[in-house]
Design a protein around this motif. Structure first.
Motif, PDB file in Angstrom:
ATOM      1  N   PRO A   1       0.769  -1.126   0.121  1.00 51.72           N
ATOM      2  CA  PRO A   1      -0.050   0.137   0.021  1.00 51.72           C
ATOM      3  C   PRO A   1       0.672   1.306  -0.087  1.00 51.72           C
ATOM      4  CG  PRO A   1      -0.152  -0.833   2.156  1.00 51.72           C
ATOM      5  CD  PRO A   1       0.696  -1.812   1.221  1.00 51.72           C
ATOM      6  N   TYR A   2       0.282   2.407  -0.732  1.00 54.50           N
ATOM      7  CA  TYR A   2       1.012   3.657  -0.673  1.00 54.50           C
ATOM      8  C   TYR A   2       0.151   4.588  -1.233  1.00 54.50           C
ATOM      9  CZ  TYR A   2       1.188   2.992  -5.871  1.00 54.50           C
ATOM     10  OH  TYR A   2       0.805   2.969  -7.217  1.00 54.50           O
ATOM     11  N   ASP A   3       0.597   5.900  -1.129  1.00 57.30           N
ATOM     12  CA  ASP A   3       0.060   6.966  -1.449  1.00 57.30           C
ATOM     13  C   ASP A   3       0.719   7.478  -2.752  1.00 57.30           C
ATOM     14  OD1 ASP A   3      -1.987   7.174   0.392  1.00 57.30           O
ATOM     15  OD2 ASP A   3      -0.598   8.191   1.768  1.00 57.30           O
ATOM     16  N   LEU A   4      -0.310   7.861  -3.935  1.00 61.08           N
ATOM     17  CA  LEU A   4       0.476   8.288  -5.173  1.00 61.08           C
ATOM     18  C   LEU A   4       0.090   9.690  -5.199  1.00 61.08           C
ATOM     19  CD1 LEU A   4       1.199   7.184  -7.957  1.00 61.08           C
ATOM     20  CD2 LEU A   4      -1.013   7.420  -8.871  1.00 61.08           C
ATOM     21  N   VAL A   5       1.312  10.358  -5.437  1.00 60.17           N
ATOM     22  CA  VAL A   5       1.383  11.809  -5.269  1.00 60.17           C
ATOM     23  C   VAL A   5       1.856  12.298  -6.953  1.00 60.17           C
ATOM     24  CG1 VAL A   5       2.583  14.085  -4.448  1.00 60.17           C
ATOM     25  CG2 VAL A   5       2.045  11.998  -2.887  1.00 60.17           C
ATOM     26  N   ASP A   6       0.905  13.049  -7.677  1.00 60.99           N
ATOM     27  CA  ASP A   6       1.413  13.179  -8.996  1.00 60.99           C
ATOM     28  C   ASP A   6       2.128  14.422  -9.043  1.00 60.99           C
ATOM     29  OD1 ASP A   6      -0.064  11.424 -10.680  1.00 60.99           O
ATOM     30  OD2 ASP A   6      -1.929  12.347  -9.895  1.00 60.99           O
ATOM     31  N   VAL A   7       3.244  14.557  -9.863  1.00 63.81           N
ATOM     32  CA  VAL A   7       4.032  15.703  -9.796  1.00 63.81           C
ATOM     33  C   VAL A   7       3.808  16.502 -11.397  1.00 63.81           C
ATOM     34  CG1 VAL A   7       6.694  16.591 -10.084  1.00 63.81           C
ATOM     35  CG2 VAL A   7       5.952  14.724  -8.449  1.00 63.81           C
ATOM     36  N   ASP A   8       3.449  17.781 -11.353  1.00 64.47           N
ATOM     37  CA  ASP A   8       3.060  18.423 -12.788  1.00 64.47           C
ATOM     38  C   ASP A   8       4.585  18.882 -13.145  1.00 64.47           C
ATOM     39  OD1 ASP A   8       2.435  20.208 -14.456  1.00 64.47           O
ATOM     40  OD2 ASP A   8       0.634  20.662 -13.650  1.00 64.47           O
ATOM     41  N   PHE A   9       4.945  17.904 -14.198  1.00 58.92           N
ATOM     42  CA  PHE A   9       6.114  18.172 -14.847  1.00 58.92           C
ATOM     43  C   PHE A   9       6.415  19.445 -15.587  1.00 58.92           C
ATOM     44  CE2 PHE A   9       8.807  17.537 -18.844  1.00 58.92           C
ATOM     45  CZ  PHE A   9       9.881  17.377 -18.321  1.00 58.92           C
ATOM     46  N   ILE A  10       5.049  19.894 -16.275  1.00 56.96           N
ATOM     47  CA  ILE A  10       5.037  20.846 -17.135  1.00 56.96           C
ATOM     48  C   ILE A  10       4.913  22.291 -16.578  1.00 56.96           C
ATOM     49  CG2 ILE A  10       3.523  22.355 -19.052  1.00 56.96           C
ATOM     50  CD1 ILE A  10       3.035  19.573 -20.124  1.00 56.96           C
ATOM     51  N   ALA A  11       4.412  22.133 -15.161  1.00 54.51           N
ATOM     52  CA  ALA A  11       4.470  23.079 -14.496  1.00 54.51           C
ATOM     53  C   ALA A  11       5.921  23.273 -13.452  1.00 54.51           C
ATOM     54  CB  ALA A  11       3.244  23.154 -13.332  1.00 54.51           C
ATOM     55  N   MET A  12       6.787  22.387 -13.704  1.00 57.16           N
ATOM     56  CA  MET A  12       8.064  22.371 -13.256  1.00 57.16           C
ATOM     57  C   MET A  12       7.978  22.139 -11.547  1.00 57.16           C
ATOM     58  SD  MET A  12       9.969  25.006 -15.435  1.00 57.16           S
ATOM     59  CE  MET A  12       8.926  26.532 -15.093  1.00 57.16           C
ATOM     60  N   GLU A  13       7.219  21.333 -11.236  1.00 54.24           N
ATOM     61  CA  GLU A  13       7.073  21.036  -9.858  1.00 54.24           C
ATOM     62  C   GLU A  13       8.126  20.371  -9.324  1.00 54.24           C
ATOM     63  OE1 GLU A  13       2.375  21.154  -8.903  1.00 54.24           O
ATOM     64  OE2 GLU A  13       3.215  19.019  -8.802  1.00 54.24           O
ATOM     65  N   HIS A  14       8.718  19.288 -10.441  1.00 57.07           N
ATOM     66  CA  HIS A  14       9.973  18.712  -9.965  1.00 57.07           C
ATOM     67  C   HIS A  14      11.384  19.544  -9.775  1.00 57.07           C
ATOM     68  CE1 HIS A  14      10.035  19.046 -14.336  1.00 57.07           C
ATOM     69  NE2 HIS A  14      11.021  18.488 -14.218  1.00 57.07           N
ATOM     70  N   MET A  15      11.374  20.793 -10.248  1.00 48.03           N
ATOM     71  CA  MET A  15      12.483  21.708 -10.304  1.00 48.03           C
ATOM     72  C   MET A  15      12.396  22.736  -9.106  1.00 48.03           C
ATOM     73  SD  MET A  15      13.844  20.705 -13.115  1.00 48.03           S
ATOM     74  CE  MET A  15      15.095  21.973 -13.237  1.00 48.03           C
ATOM     75  N   THR A  16      11.549  22.531  -8.230  1.00 42.15           N
ATOM     76  CA  THR A  16      11.341  23.455  -6.770  1.00 42.15           C
ATOM     77  C   THR A  16      12.457  22.933  -5.720  1.00 42.15           C
ATOM     78  OG1 THR A  16       9.962  21.878  -5.831  1.00 42.15           O
ATOM     79  CG2 THR A  16       9.162  23.723  -7.238  1.00 42.15           C
TER      80      THR A  16
END
Length: 229
Positions: A25-40
């Motif tokens: 079991p786990y929680d899925l967290v969507d990262v908005d690539f186009i909004a650059m959430e991974h670059m924060t």
């Protein structure tokens, strides 16, 4: 446990399939690539590479999908035949995982994914590299004589190879010249429909982006040239 993913990212899809197959079991967290959430800066605290996916196991952060796959098996399902304990069998699984990262998906991603999001073209050199990788995978399947990538049963090696191959289906790339890959791919779909459903969802997103490229005009990247609409 949380898994930070991007919906169409093959590495993310591989880990999601493993979590389902292992019944973790786990929680899925969507990262908005186009909004650059991974670059924060906040995301960089979890993964300085600023890449996706990242596993958060109660404050233990782990990036790189292969490492995540191995960790999940070792910690939570050590007796699963998805990651066999026999040294030689495990070595083949590890080799296929490395093969996918460095050679197979390493050839697919620049040819399929990069031109969708960045200012790259699909050219003859990229196509040649892709076909070389497909030929090698076909050879592994022929020499091994196994139903799946590393064994006659499913292993974690199949998940990233499947999620890489969906990129080819998304752009209607034919596998007719690679009958063993085509058979392996269709066998997975038919024998593991609940796992295929995860990859199929990502494949459809990639296919939609192929037909209707996302607006990347506000996206910036330190290396890749960004398309300007």
């Amino acid at each position: 446990m949380k898994l930070y993913v991007v919906s169409d990212g093959p590495p993310s899809l591989a880990v999601r399939m493993a979590l389902k197959a292992l019944d973790i079991p786990y929680d899925l967290v969507d990262v908005d690539f186009i909004a650059m959430e991974h670059m924060t800066d906040d995301y960089a605290k979890m993964n300085p590479q600023k890449e996706i996916p990242v596993l958060d196991d109660d404050g233990f952060y782990l990036s790189e999908s292969i490492a995540i796959l191995q960790y999940l098996c070792d910690k939570y399902r050590p007796d699963s035949n998805l990651y066999p304990k026999d040294p030689k069998q495990r070595a083949i699984v590890n080799q296929r995982l490395c093969f996918n990262m460095a050679f197979y998906y390493g050839s697919i991603a620049p040819y399929v994914m990069a031109p969708i999001f960045f200012d790259y073209k699909r050219d003859p050199v990229g196509l040649k590299k892709l076909n070389i990788a497909l030929n090698v995978f076909e050879t592994y399947l022929k020499r091994g004589g196994t139903k799946y990538a590393a064994s006659d049963h499913l292993t974690i090696a199949d998940f990233p190879l499947i999620s890489a191959t969906i990129c080819l289906e998304a752009i209607d790339f034919s596998l007719k010249d690679y009958p063993l890959i085509e058979q392996w791919y269709s066998t997975f779909k038919s024998e593991y429909p609940e796992l295929w459903e995860i990859s199929e969802g990502g494949m459809k997103v990639i296919s939609d982006f192929e037909k209707n490229p996302p607006d990347m005009s506000n996206f910036s990247h330190p290396i890749h040239p960004v398309k300007k609409n």
